[in-house]
Motif scaffolding. Sequence first.
Motif, short mmCIF file in Angstrom:
data_model
loop_
_atom_site.label_atom_id
_atom_site.label_comp_id
_atom_site.label_asym_id
_atom_site.label_seq_id
_atom_site.Cartn_x
_atom_site.Cartn_y
_atom_site.Cartn_z
N LEU A 31 0.84 -1.18 0.00
CA LEU A 31 0.00 0.00 0.00
C LEU A 31 0.89 1.25 0.00
N LYS A 32 0.68 2.12 -0.96
CA LYS A 32 1.40 3.39 -1.01
C LYS A 32 0.46 4.48 -0.51
N ILE A 33 0.95 5.25 0.46
CA ILE A 33 0.12 6.27 1.11
C ILE A 33 0.66 7.65 0.77
N ASN A 34 -0.23 8.52 0.28
CA ASN A 34 0.13 9.89 -0.08
C ASN A 34 1.32 9.95 -1.03
N GLY A 35 1.40 8.95 -1.89
CA GLY A 35 2.40 8.94 -2.95
C GLY A 35 3.81 8.62 -2.53
N THR A 36 4.05 8.46 -1.22
CA THR A 36 5.43 8.27 -0.74
C THR A 36 5.58 7.09 0.21
N ALA A 37 4.80 7.11 1.30
CA ALA A 37 4.93 6.07 2.33
C ALA A 37 4.46 4.73 1.80
N GLY A 127 -2.47 -1.28 -3.13
CA GLY A 127 -2.68 -0.22 -4.10
C GLY A 127 -2.21 1.13 -3.58
N GLU A 128 -2.98 2.17 -3.86
CA GLU A 128 -2.64 3.52 -3.43
C GLU A 128 -3.80 4.14 -2.67
N THR A 129 -3.48 4.98 -1.70
CA THR A 129 -4.53 5.64 -0.92
C THR A 129 -4.02 6.99 -0.45
N GLU A 130 -4.94 7.79 0.09
CA GLU A 130 -4.58 9.14 0.54
C GLU A 130 -5.21 9.43 1.89
N LEU A 131 -4.42 10.03 2.76
CA LEU A 131 -4.91 10.61 4.00
C LEU A 131 -4.98 12.12 3.79
N SER A 132 -6.15 12.70 4.00
CA SER A 132 -6.31 14.15 3.81
C SER A 132 -7.16 14.70 4.94
N PHE A 133 -7.22 16.04 5.02
CA PHE A 133 -8.00 16.65 6.09
C PHE A 133 -8.63 17.94 5.59
N PHE A 134 -9.56 18.46 6.38
CA PHE A 134 -10.20 19.73 6.07
C PHE A 134 -10.59 20.39 7.39
N VAL A 135 -10.12 21.61 7.57
CA VAL A 135 -10.47 22.36 8.78
C VAL A 135 -11.72 23.19 8.51
N ASN A 136 -12.80 22.88 9.21
CA ASN A 136 -14.05 23.64 9.06
C ASN A 136 -13.97 24.96 9.80
N GLU A 137 -13.43 24.91 11.03
CA GLU A 137 -13.29 26.11 11.84
C GLU A 137 -12.01 26.02 12.67
N LEU A 138 -11.35 27.14 12.84
CA LEU A 138 -10.18 27.24 13.72
C LEU A 138 -10.10 28.70 14.15
N TYR A 139 -10.39 28.96 15.43
CA TYR A 139 -10.51 30.35 15.85
C TYR A 139 -9.94 30.60 17.24
N GLY A 140 -9.55 31.85 17.44
CA GLY A 140 -9.05 32.30 18.73
C GLY A 140 -9.97 33.36 19.30
N GLU A 141 -9.44 34.19 20.19
CA GLU A 141 -10.27 35.18 20.86
C GLU A 141 -10.79 36.26 19.92
N SER A 142 -10.19 36.40 18.74
CA SER A 142 -10.65 37.43 17.81
C SER A 142 -12.06 37.17 17.32
N MET A 143 -12.57 35.95 17.54
CA MET A 143 -13.94 35.66 17.11
C MET A 143 -14.95 36.52 17.88
N PHE A 144 -14.54 37.06 19.05
CA PHE A 144 -15.44 37.91 19.83
C PHE A 144 -15.34 39.37 19.40
N ASN A 145 -14.40 39.66 18.50
CA ASN A 145 -14.24 41.02 18.02
C ASN A 145 -15.19 41.25 16.85
N THR A 146 -16.34 41.82 17.13
CA THR A 146 -17.37 41.98 16.11
C THR A 146 -16.97 42.97 15.03
N GLY A 147 -15.98 43.81 15.33
CA GLY A 147 -15.55 44.79 14.34
C GLY A 147 -14.52 44.25 13.38
#
Length: 273
Positions: A31-37, A127-147
Amino acid sequence: MKKISSKLTVICLTLMLAAISTLPVFAADGLKINGTAEAQAGDKVKLTLNLADASEEIIGFELRLFYDPEKLTFNEDSFSAPQFEGCVVNDMGDGKIYMTWTDLYYPANFSSKSEFFSCEFEAAGDGETELSFFVNELYGESMFNTGAGSTHLSSYTFTYDLYVNDEAQISDGVMPISNDPDTLENHQGSFINYLDGKGEMNSPLHGSEHEAVVGSTLGAADSGSGQEPVDVTRDNNGGLKPFQIFLFIGVPVFIILIVVAVVFVVKNNRKSQ
């Protein structure tokens, strides 16, 4: 002459058999993972996602990890997220692992490279396979800054390491971003995922070279584009929806009118007495 011919035939057959016997060696299952491993069935595959250069401390995130369940078997007990105590992890069994975490009192610091999470799989196919990800949200204290024009982190660096049986095969790699249609169209938040793993404020790439992975519900996201993410909770002109207007304005006005009517009736009754 016949003896020479017979010997040549035997030699040819021997060489052919030898060649055929070596074919399984060159076409060995794996099994080849992400084209390398590379891994064999039953091997332990460990993924570590790292985060660095975060412009502020993180108080919450939502993330999806994608894999092929026919090629890899997820070990849920192996999941570890040192800075995210109480992180909720849910493997839906369809090749999507959902993660979410929020803590307003104990934010996570990723100003320098630290482990975001790690988990293990068992190689289960060839065969071949891929491990991938997707960040839906990533936030700090600025999320409270409405401006603020944007509440997501715009400076960050995601990298990943991949181990097979504890042997490093990928180090500080740029992990693939998933283009899963359902995620892009229905579950994308304000955070921007870029193919180089970096945010718009700290990437050496700019403009069209700094390619983002977004769905149709999110506008182009580089800092110079002037476009902002679409807020799907509002109507097209940026105002509140009619029902929300009624709740915020109509209901209080209706209550005031009732109070005024009651006061008017009480006064009239007192005058008539």
